[in-house]
Every structure is written in C-alpha cells, then in structure tokens.
Design a protein around this motif. Structure first.
Motif, PDB file in Angstrom:
ATOM      1  N   UNK A 251      18.504   3.586   2.919  1.00  0.00           N
ATOM      2  CA  UNK A 251      17.096   4.030   2.869  1.00  0.00           C
ATOM      3  C   UNK A 251      16.483   3.938   1.484  1.00  0.00           C
ATOM      4  N   UNK A 252      16.422   2.717   0.976  1.00  0.00           N
ATOM      5  CA  UNK A 252      15.826   2.539  -0.341  1.00  0.00           C
ATOM      6  C   UNK A 252      14.349   2.920  -0.359  1.00  0.00           C
ATOM      7  N   UNK A 253      13.701   2.761   0.784  1.00  0.00           N
ATOM      8  CA  UNK A 253      12.275   3.091   0.841  1.00  0.00           C
ATOM      9  C   UNK A 253      12.095   4.568   1.209  1.00  0.00           C
ATOM     10  N   UNK A 254      10.984   5.139   0.734  1.00  0.00           N
ATOM     11  CA  UNK A 254      10.780   6.575   0.921  1.00  0.00           C
ATOM     12  C   UNK A 254      10.001   6.879   2.190  1.00  0.00           C
TER      13      UNK A 254
ATOM     14  N   UNK B 286       0.833  -1.196   0.000  1.00  0.00           N
ATOM     15  CA  UNK B 286       0.000   0.000   0.000  1.00  0.00           C
ATOM     16  C   UNK B 286       0.874   1.255   0.000  1.00  0.00           C
ATOM     17  N   UNK B 287       2.107   1.145   0.426  1.00  0.00           N
ATOM     18  CA  UNK B 287       3.169   2.144   0.344  1.00  0.00           C
ATOM     19  C   UNK B 287       4.448   1.333   0.229  1.00  0.00           C
ATOM     20  N   UNK B 288       5.599   1.973   0.157  1.00  0.00           N
ATOM     21  CA  UNK B 288       6.826   1.182   0.029  1.00  0.00           C
ATOM     22  C   UNK B 288       7.017   0.272   1.243  1.00  0.00           C
ATOM     23  N   UNK B 289       6.941  -1.021   1.029  1.00  0.00           N
ATOM     24  CA  UNK B 289       7.107  -1.984   2.119  1.00  0.00           C
ATOM     25  C   UNK B 289       5.971  -2.004   3.108  1.00  0.00           C
ATOM     26  N   UNK B 290       4.870  -1.386   2.774  1.00  0.00           N
ATOM     27  CA  UNK B 290       3.743  -1.292   3.713  1.00  0.00           C
ATOM     28  C   UNK B 290       2.601  -2.176   3.231  1.00  0.00           C
ATOM     29  N   UNK B 291       2.120  -3.007   4.132  1.00  0.00           N
ATOM     30  CA  UNK B 291       0.970  -3.850   3.816  1.00  0.00           C
ATOM     31  C   UNK B 291      -0.195  -3.469   4.722  1.00  0.00           C
ATOM     32  N   UNK B 292      -1.370  -3.555   4.183  1.00  0.00           N
ATOM     33  CA  UNK B 292      -2.571  -3.301   5.003  1.00  0.00           C
ATOM     34  C   UNK B 292      -3.452  -4.540   4.978  1.00  0.00           C
ATOM     35  N   UNK B 293      -3.986  -4.875   6.134  1.00  0.00           N
ATOM     36  CA  UNK B 293      -4.995  -5.932   6.128  1.00  0.00           C
ATOM     37  C   UNK B 293      -6.101  -5.622   7.118  1.00  0.00           C
ATOM     38  N   UNK B 294      -7.290  -6.060   6.742  1.00  0.00           N
ATOM     39  CA  UNK B 294      -8.461  -5.846   7.596  1.00  0.00           C
ATOM     40  C   UNK B 294      -9.024  -7.196   7.973  1.00  0.00           C
ATOM     41  N   UNK B 295      -9.292  -7.368   9.255  1.00  0.00           N
ATOM     42  CA  UNK B 295      -9.865  -8.646   9.704  1.00  0.00           C
ATOM     43  C   UNK B 295     -11.196  -8.410  10.414  1.00  0.00           C
ATOM     44  N   UNK B 296     -12.012  -9.439  10.354  1.00  0.00           N
ATOM     45  CA  UNK B 296     -13.310  -9.380  11.015  1.00  0.00           C
ATOM     46  C   UNK B 296     -13.203 -10.129  12.332  1.00  0.00           C
ATOM     47  N   UNK B 297     -13.489  -9.458  13.419  1.00  0.00           N
ATOM     48  CA  UNK B 297     -13.401 -10.122  14.719  1.00  0.00           C
ATOM     49  C   UNK B 297     -14.773 -10.113  15.392  1.00  0.00           C
ATOM     50  N   UNK B 298     -15.057 -11.166  16.161  1.00  0.00           N
ATOM     51  CA  UNK B 298     -16.365 -11.202  16.830  1.00  0.00           C
ATOM     52  C   UNK B 298     -16.515 -10.050  17.819  1.00  0.00           C
ATOM     53  N   UNK B 299     -17.777  -9.737  18.146  1.00  0.00           N
ATOM     54  CA  UNK B 299     -18.040  -8.611  19.042  1.00  0.00           C
ATOM     55  C   UNK B 299     -17.866  -8.995  20.506  1.00  0.00           C
ATOM     56  N   UNK B 300     -18.190 -10.254  20.838  1.00  0.00           N
ATOM     57  CA  UNK B 300     -18.163 -10.697  22.243  1.00  0.00           C
ATOM     58  C   UNK B 300     -19.483 -11.369  22.573  1.00  0.00           C
ATOM     59  N   UNK B 301     -20.208 -10.814  23.537  1.00  0.00           N
ATOM     60  CA  UNK B 301     -21.519 -11.378  23.891  1.00  0.00           C
ATOM     61  C   UNK B 301     -22.601 -10.499  23.272  1.00  0.00           C
ATOM     62  N   UNK B 302     -23.521 -11.124  22.556  1.00  0.00           N
ATOM     63  CA  UNK B 302     -24.590 -10.375  21.887  1.00  0.00           C
ATOM     64  C   UNK B 302     -25.946 -10.930  22.350  1.00  0.00           C
ATOM     65  N   UNK B 303     -26.980 -10.140  22.146  1.00  0.00           N
ATOM     66  CA  UNK B 303     -28.323 -10.574  22.570  1.00  0.00           C
ATOM     67  C   UNK B 303     -29.241 -10.714  21.363  1.00  0.00           C
TER      68      UNK B 303
END
Ligand code: NAD
Length: 499
Positions: free
Chosen positions: A491-494, A127-144
């Motif tokens: 510093x090859x990366x910006x 997503x940038x030089x040497x930068x990775x982005x990831x999004x994960x879905x995590x449970x909320x906990x206790x739901x009703x």
C-alpha cells in the motif's frame, strides 16, 4: 405562387398540416410564396429522426465534423450572391446588406472550423496519489434553434454552426416571414457532407415552437427574437428542464460628447440608425448628445444626411440605402409610433410618414424620420420601434447621459463618441449593457468573441457564438480515475479501494 417546404432527413418535403403562412415581397406588398406551418406530429417526426442520426454524429471525431464546416464555409462563399438575393427577396434589405447578413454568419462557421480546439477537455495528473481527473465536453443531443426575420442567414448560421460542430442535431425553426435562406443553407450543409437528419429545418409558428419547447427529447433551446417572446420561451423551456438562451429586443443609445468629431458621429448615427431600415437589434435608435451645442451641431449635420437617404427596392441596386420594412403591420405600427411622438410633444425634424414610390405604392416602405427633444416618458423612447426612426434625447452632462442609458430596460448595445480616453474608459466600465462601442456605432463582436446583451435583451447565462456557444451546446462530464494495478504491494499509496 411558390410553395415552400420543410427540410427533413436530407430533403425538401411538403408540409402535411394543411396550414400555411404567406411570405410577402415587402417592396411590392404582394404574396410571393406560402410556407407550411408544421403540426405537432411533423415536429415529433423531425425530432425522432434527428435523435437517431445524432447518435452516430456524436461519434464522428471533432476534426471530421470541422471538415464539414470547412466545406460548408466554402459553399456559402461560392453561393454568396445567391444567398444574399434570397435574403433580400423576402426581407427587403439591400443586396449589400444581404451579403453582410450572409458574411456575418459565415464568420461564425469559420470559427466552427476550429471546433476541435474549442471542444478540448481538461486534465489533472495525480490529483491524489495515483488519481487522475479529466473533464470532457459532450454534445447535448437534439437542440432547437428559433430565429427572427431580420437576419435570415446570419442568425440561423449562428445557431446551427456551433450546435452541429459540437456533435448535436438541430431542429431549426426559422422565421415564417423569411424561410427560404434556411432551406437553402440546409441543402448546402448536406452537400458539405452533413449526414441526413442532423439539421432539420421545420417551418412553423407558435404551434411548432411550443411543440419544441415541450418535447422531451429537445435538450436546449437557442432563441433570437423580440423580448416578450424571448421571455416566454425562456420560461417555458427552463420549466421543462431544458437549457435555454433567449436573446431579445433592444433600444440602443449612442452618447455624443462635446469633444467628439461631429461629422463622424453624424455619419455613424445615420448608418446605424437607418441601415436595413432600422431592423437590426444593434441599430442605434437613440442619439444622446451632451450639451445644447452638441445637440444643435448634431441635428444640423443629421438633417441633410437623412434627407439624402435613398429608399427603394433591393432590385434598384447599390443606389438604395435601405428598403421596406417587413410587413404591412410593421409599417402601420411604425407610422403610428411616429404619430404618437408628435402627439406627445417631440419635434419631428424629418418626417418619413407617407413615403411612396412610383410602381411600389403597395410596398411596406417607411421613409427615414428624425425626432429631437424626445423625453424618456414618450412611447417613441420606451418602445423598440424597429424601423427607420432616430430619436434625439438632449442631456446636460455625461452623468445624465450615462444614467439614461443605464435606466433603460434594454441592454443590448451602446456606443460613445468622444475624443477623450478617460471618458470612454469610464463609460465602458460602468455602463450596464452587453456590447459597447467606442467611436464605433454597432459593436457586434467578431465571431471569435461571443454576442449577447444584458437586462431585457437576453435571458440565460451564456452568449451566442464564439467560445460561449461551445459551452452552451455541450455538457461537461468529469471523471476521477485510478488503476489498482499501479498500487504497489504494502500500500504505497495513501488511499484504499472504495467498496
Ligand atoms: P419575434 O419574436 O416575433 O419572432 C422570433 C421567432 O419566434 C420566430 O421564429 C417566430 O416564429 C417565433 N414566435 C413569434 N411569436 C411566437 C409566439 N407567440 N410563441 C412562440 N414562438 C413565437 O421576432 P421578429 O419580429 O422575427 O424579430 C425581431 C426582433 O428580434 C426584434 O425585437 C429584434 O430586436 C430581435 N433581435 C434580437 C437579436 C439579439 O441577438 N438580441 C438579434 C436579432 C433580432
């Protein structure tokens, strides 16, 4: 008399509050069981155990959680007749309707078997030089989950399936009028391998619901029921910082165009208007023919079909088209609304009041009713009757029929019967209702879509079951990452390391 229980930490447990509600046999009017109503302390204890169990459940990989759903689905199938009978005993609907109730819930469990795919995250490499982005879905906990009386199997399954498959623990508070199916489902999901504490069935009334809405540990509330309660629950849950999706009542219109197949339209109106005694949030309660000739042709076909409907207890077998309504209060309310329709000037073409059946004189039966020449200012048009009453509102043009549907405060389901594709397409695109049927009276989406109305039929921004449910029952965490070992000398990366 049978005394029902809660289902907590993997077993049925008696209530300790000392408060109970009667569970009726709607066909006879007799009390057949009593159900305990949980106190705040009982809710607290159920939530505490759920919170403890959820920590481990969230670590179980999605595929293993899906296997529990797979086994659960098999068990529901194996116990189909038993579950349908439990539904019919307390609700009063026919056994085929009871089986349909279980089946439409099972279909959501089938989609939950694919939870790993629905829970997959997102990833951007570089997503940038040497930068990775990831999004994960995590449970909320206790739901009703808080559910209504009219689908004692389907709606609890719509709630528990996605929530649990996504790694949450659920406190399910079923309707106190039809509690037994949820208790049995809790036993079956335990048998399928669900750890104790992940599904807690707590029976109760407003006291239990309010305790859930105010409980700090509860992260989300999924509600289905009437609009005033949906709105109340949505407001209170949201003001306590919880996620909420609250599905409410309905007044579903079916437009019949002059070019429609009148026999098919009449069949559809009878099935969708009177099936399950009209106690369906997707029932058609308003027929909207366009043109006088269409209206006359429809009434001519509806009357004999409605008069041929057989009303009775589910135990009378497949011969019965629909059963009693849920309570004496509901029976009285429906009869009162029919009286009001007559008083306010509508034509009562078929009168279902005063229906009685030998041996079932105290049952909560209401025969089928058809009103013609109903107008939008009458109570039978404004109220969700939730009974076997169909109202016909005559209109002159398609635009008038569309406007009537759009001006109605509810927006759950609607349908149009026509032979013209352009009209159908225009209707589907312009109408402000969440679920639309074209030559299809009850357009409940299949389980891999999502279900939800518009306007006063739903509060919250995501629908129930299908992909939306997995969004509702998870939160997204997005990670931006880089590894300094990858940065070359010079510093090859910006970019520079942050302080
Ligand atoms: P209801 O609103 O009376 O009850 C629903 C749930 O809310 C129950 O569990 C009940 O115990 C609880 N509750 C009731 N009053 C409460 C209060 N004052 N405070 C807190 N909790 C309360 O609904 P019902 O009569 O069981 O079900 C019928 C209604 O549900 C109809 O309006 C129907 O249209 C609607 N419904 C909607 C959908 C949908 O998806 N939109 C589906 C099925 C049913």
């Amino acid at each position: 008399m049978e005394e029902l229980s809660h289902f907590i930490n993997g077993q049925r447990v008696a209530g300790t509050s000392g408060r109970f509600a009667d569970v009726f046999n709607p066909a006879t009017g007799e009390v057949q069981a009593r159900v305990p109503l949980a106190s705040v302390e009982e809710i607290d204890a159920a939530v505490a155990k759920a919170a403890e169990a959820q920590v481990e459940w969230a670590k179980v990989n999605p595929q293993r959680r899906a296997r529990v759903m797979m086994k659960f689905g098999q068990l529901i199938n194996d116990h189909m007749d038993e579950l349908a009978e439990l539904v019919s005993r307390e609700h009063g609907k026919t056994l085929p309707d009871g089986r349909g109730d279980v089946q439409r819930g099972l279909e959501v469990i089938e989609v939950c078997m694919g939870a790993p795919a629905l829970l997959k995250g997102e990833y951007t490499n570089d997503g940038g030089p040497g930068i990775d982005l990831y999004a994960m879905r995590q449970p909320l906990g206790v739901v009703a989950g808080i559910t209504p009386f009219n689908f004692p199997a389907m709606i609890p399954l719509w709630k528990m399936g996605p929530a649990i498959a996504a790694g949450n623990a659920m406190i399910l508070k079923p309707s106190e009028r039809c509690p037994s199916t949820s208790l049995r489902l809790a036993e079956l999901i335990k048998e399928a391998g669900l750890p104790d504490g992940i599904l807690q069935v707590v029976n109760g009334d407003k006291e239990a619901v309010d305790a859930l809405l105010d409980h700090e540990t509860i992260q989300a509330v999924g509600f289905v029921g009437s609009t005033p309660i949906a709105q109340y629950i949505y407001g209170r849950a949201c003001s306590n910082g919880k996620r909420a999706q609250c599905f409410g009542g309905a007044k579903n219109h079916m437009i019949v165009m002059p070019d429609a197949d009148m026999d098919k339209a009449a069949d559809a109106l009878v099935g969708a208007g009177f099936g399950a005694a009209g106690e369906r949030c997707m029932a058609i309660s308003v027929a909207v023919p366009v043109g006088e000739k269409t209206a006359d042709a429809l009434v001519e076909r509806l009357v004999p079909r409605i008069e041929a409907l057989k009303v009775g207890p589910y135990t009378a077998g497949d011969d019965v088209d629909f059963g009693p309504v849920i309570t004496k209060a509901s029976q009285d309310r429906i009869n009162g609304l029919i009286d009001s329709g007559v008083d306010q000037g509508a034509d009562l073409v078929v009168d279902g009041r005063g229906f009685s059946m030998q041996g079932y004189e105290d049952g909560f039966f209401v025969g089928p009713s058809l009103f013609d020449n109903v107008t939008a200012d009458m109570d039978i048009y404004k109220e969700e009757i939730f009974g076997p009453v169909l109202s016909q509102v005559r209109t002159e043009t398609y635009e008038e029929a569309l406007k009537l549907t759009m001006d109605n405060p509810y927006g759950n389901g609607t349908a149009i019967f026509t032979a013209d594709g352009d009209t159908a397409r225009d209707f589907a695109s312009r109408v402000n209702v969440g679920m639309v049927g074209i030559n299809f009276p009850i357009p409940v989406p299949l389980s891999y879509y999502s279900f939800g109305g518009w306007k006063k039929s739903a509060f919250g921004d995501l629908n129930q079951y299908g992909p939306d449910a997995f969004k509702f029952y998870t939160k997204t965490k997005t990670v931006t990452a880089r590894w300094f070992s990858g940065i070359k000398e010079g510093g090859e990366f910006a970019f520079k390391a942050m302080d």
